[in-house]
Design a protein around this motif. Structure first.
Motif, PDB file in Angstrom:
ATOM      1  N   ALA A 122      11.771  -8.068  -2.616  1.00  0.00           N
ATOM      2  CA  ALA A 122      11.951  -7.174  -1.816  1.00  0.00           C
ATOM      3  C   ALA A 122      12.441  -7.423  -0.378  1.00  0.00           C
ATOM      4  N   THR A 123      12.899  -6.438   0.251  1.00  0.00           N
ATOM      5  CA  THR A 123      13.447  -6.666   1.644  1.00  0.00           C
ATOM      6  C   THR A 123      12.128  -6.128   2.525  1.00  0.00           C
ATOM      7  N   VAL A 124      11.870  -7.248   3.626  1.00  0.00           N
ATOM      8  CA  VAL A 124      10.725  -7.065   4.199  1.00  0.00           C
ATOM      9  C   VAL A 124      11.090  -5.989   5.333  1.00  0.00           C
ATOM     10  N   THR A 125      10.126  -4.824   5.359  1.00  0.00           N
ATOM     11  CA  THR A 125      10.340  -3.720   6.436  1.00  0.00           C
ATOM     12  C   THR A 125       9.403  -3.760   7.592  1.00  0.00           C
ATOM     13  N   GLY A 126       8.308  -4.678   7.384  1.00  0.00           N
ATOM     14  CA  GLY A 126       7.093  -4.891   8.306  1.00  0.00           C
ATOM     15  C   GLY A 126       6.348  -6.127   8.341  1.00  0.00           C
ATOM     16  N   MET A 127       5.635  -6.512   9.291  1.00  0.00           N
ATOM     17  CA  MET A 127       4.540  -7.620   9.114  1.00  0.00           C
ATOM     18  C   MET A 127       3.485  -7.337  10.317  1.00  0.00           C
ATOM     19  N   GLU A 128       2.295  -7.523  10.093  1.00  0.00           N
ATOM     20  CA  GLU A 128       1.091  -7.074  10.725  1.00  0.00           C
ATOM     21  C   GLU A 128       0.453  -8.406  10.751  1.00  0.00           C
ATOM     22  N   TYR A 129       0.133  -8.679  12.182  1.00  0.00           N
ATOM     23  CA  TYR A 129      -0.782 -10.168  12.241  1.00  0.00           C
ATOM     24  C   TYR A 129      -2.223  -9.617  11.787  1.00  0.00           C
ATOM     25  N   SER A 130      -2.830 -10.343  11.049  1.00  0.00           N
ATOM     26  CA  SER A 130      -4.295  -9.902  10.718  1.00  0.00           C
ATOM     27  C   SER A 130      -5.240 -11.112  10.841  1.00  0.00           C
ATOM     28  N   GLY A 131      -4.730 -12.017  11.846  1.00  0.00           N
ATOM     29  CA  GLY A 131      -5.908 -13.130  12.036  1.00  0.00           C
ATOM     30  C   GLY A 131      -5.364 -14.396  11.047  1.00  0.00           C
ATOM     31  N   ASP A 132      -5.945 -14.340   9.553  1.00  0.00           N
ATOM     32  CA  ASP A 132      -5.944 -15.567   8.816  1.00  0.00           C
ATOM     33  C   ASP A 132      -4.542 -15.499   8.105  1.00  0.00           C
ATOM     34  N   TYR A 133      -4.087 -14.372   8.328  1.00  0.00           N
ATOM     35  CA  TYR A 133      -2.730 -13.847   7.534  1.00  0.00           C
ATOM     36  C   TYR A 133      -1.997 -12.775   8.049  1.00  0.00           C
ATOM     37  N   PHE A 134      -0.888 -12.427   7.646  1.00  0.00           N
ATOM     38  CA  PHE A 134      -0.105 -11.610   7.905  1.00  0.00           C
ATOM     39  C   PHE A 134       0.152 -10.348   6.452  1.00  0.00           C
ATOM     40  N   LEU A 135      -0.113  -9.259   6.772  1.00  0.00           N
ATOM     41  CA  LEU A 135       0.024  -8.238   5.875  1.00  0.00           C
ATOM     42  C   LEU A 135       1.536  -7.621   5.903  1.00  0.00           C
ATOM     43  N   GLY A 136       2.314  -7.954   4.897  1.00  0.00           N
ATOM     44  CA  GLY A 136       3.646  -7.229   4.893  1.00  0.00           C
ATOM     45  C   GLY A 136       3.805  -6.091   4.134  1.00  0.00           C
ATOM     46  N   SER A 137       5.115  -5.416   4.255  1.00  0.00           N
ATOM     47  CA  SER A 137       5.426  -4.386   3.649  1.00  0.00           C
ATOM     48  C   SER A 137       6.912  -4.394   3.443  1.00  0.00           C
ATOM     49  N   GLY A 138       7.382  -4.149   2.138  1.00  0.00           N
ATOM     50  CA  GLY A 138       8.826  -4.443   1.921  1.00  0.00           C
ATOM     51  C   GLY A 138       9.320  -3.255   0.816  1.00  0.00           C
ATOM     52  N   ARG A 139      10.498  -3.225   0.566  1.00  0.00           N
ATOM     53  CA  ARG A 139      11.127  -2.394  -0.166  1.00  0.00           C
ATOM     54  C   ARG A 139      12.163  -2.934  -1.444  1.00  0.00           C
ATOM     55  N   THR A 140      11.818  -2.884  -2.716  1.00  0.00           N
ATOM     56  CA  THR A 140      12.535  -3.350  -3.764  1.00  0.00           C
ATOM     57  C   THR A 140      13.995  -2.720  -3.690  1.00  0.00           C
ATOM     58  N   ALA A 141      14.908  -3.280  -4.493  1.00  0.00           N
ATOM     59  CA  ALA A 141      16.311  -2.847  -4.449  1.00  0.00           C
ATOM     60  C   ALA A 141      16.133  -1.233  -5.312  1.00  0.00           C
ATOM     61  N   GLU A 142      15.112  -0.958  -6.018  1.00  0.00           N
ATOM     62  CA  GLU A 142      14.912   0.336  -6.489  1.00  0.00           C
ATOM     63  C   GLU A 142      14.389   1.351  -5.596  1.00  0.00           C
ATOM     64  N   GLY A 143      13.894   0.628  -4.310  1.00  0.00           N
ATOM     65  CA  GLY A 143      13.338   1.631  -3.369  1.00  0.00           C
ATOM     66  C   GLY A 143      11.971   1.670  -3.665  1.00  0.00           C
ATOM     67  N   TYR A 144      11.048   1.113  -4.214  1.00  0.00           N
ATOM     68  CA  TYR A 144       9.469   1.034  -4.474  1.00  0.00           C
ATOM     69  C   TYR A 144       9.238   0.091  -3.141  1.00  0.00           C
ATOM     70  N   GLU A 145       8.190   0.799  -2.746  1.00  0.00           N
ATOM     71  CA  GLU A 145       7.600   0.048  -1.470  1.00  0.00           C
ATOM     72  C   GLU A 145       6.403  -0.786  -1.854  1.00  0.00           C
ATOM     73  N   VAL A 146       6.328  -2.108  -1.441  1.00  0.00           N
ATOM     74  CA  VAL A 146       5.489  -3.263  -1.785  1.00  0.00           C
ATOM     75  C   VAL A 146       4.862  -3.421  -0.434  1.00  0.00           C
TER      76      VAL A 146
END
Length: 178
Positions: A122-146
């Motif tokens: 996936a290509t990263v579209t966003g990252m949110e800091y959550s203290g102990d970790y980051f919550l990331g979002s991304g999009r696959t080449a087929e366009g699915y959000e993960v």
């Protein structure tokens, strides 16, 4: 408020019906959960049963499986499933009668993490800091959000390979429109 409702319920000692659309409330208050869809019962069970083994994809989505990725079964033995997902192979646990063909791989963001040999690219579209970790979002080449979890921030636009343990990937037959 949840603690107070639970206390009153125990004090009265009678059955209580509590209606919610909030997974955390359902898990923390219930002895048994009934998940409804369009007026019909989808699954009844303890909070642990529904959280760990939701019987249907819509129940899985309510229980936090935000990633629902289309795949194709390559091989199935018992409830062990091997799937093709965007040209890569992924293993999971079959949850219904999906024996061949089109399926959906359901994965919680907490279980989907960067791995050098991860099957989901996936290509990263966003990252949110959550203290102990980051919550990331991304999009696959087929366009699915993960949605995934990472120890370190990954820059927007960077590619990431993601994977999850096979026993944390639940596989459901794909319904029309998925």
């Amino acid at each position: 408020m949840r603690a107070e409702i639970r206390r009153i319920h125990r004090l009265l000692g009678s059955a209580t019906i509590y209606v919610t659309h909030d997974q955390d409330e359902a898990l923390s208050l219930a002895d048994r959960i009934v998940v409804l869809r369009d007026g019909g019962v989808r699954q009844i069970g303890t909070p642990q049963q529904l959280f760990n083994r939701p019987a249907h994809l819509d129940v899985a989505e309510f229980m936090g499986f935000r990633n629902a990725l289309p795949a194709t079964i390559v091989r199935k033995q018992g409830d062990d499933v091997e799937m093709s997902l965007s040209g890569a192979f992924l293993r999971g646990k079959g949850m219904d009668q999906a024996a061949a063909g089109a399926v959906v791989a359901a994965i919680r963001p907490a279980d989907l993490v960067p791995q050098p040999d991860g099957a989901i690219v996936a290509t990263v579209t966003g990252m949110e800091y959550s203290g102990d970790y980051f919550l990331g979002s991304g999009r696959t080449a087929e366009g699915y959000e993960v949605f995934f979890r990472a120890r370190d921030a990954i820059g927007q636009g960077e590619q990431v390979r993601l994977g999850a343990p096979a026993d944390r990937i639940l596989v459901y037959a794909r319904e029309e429109g998925q």
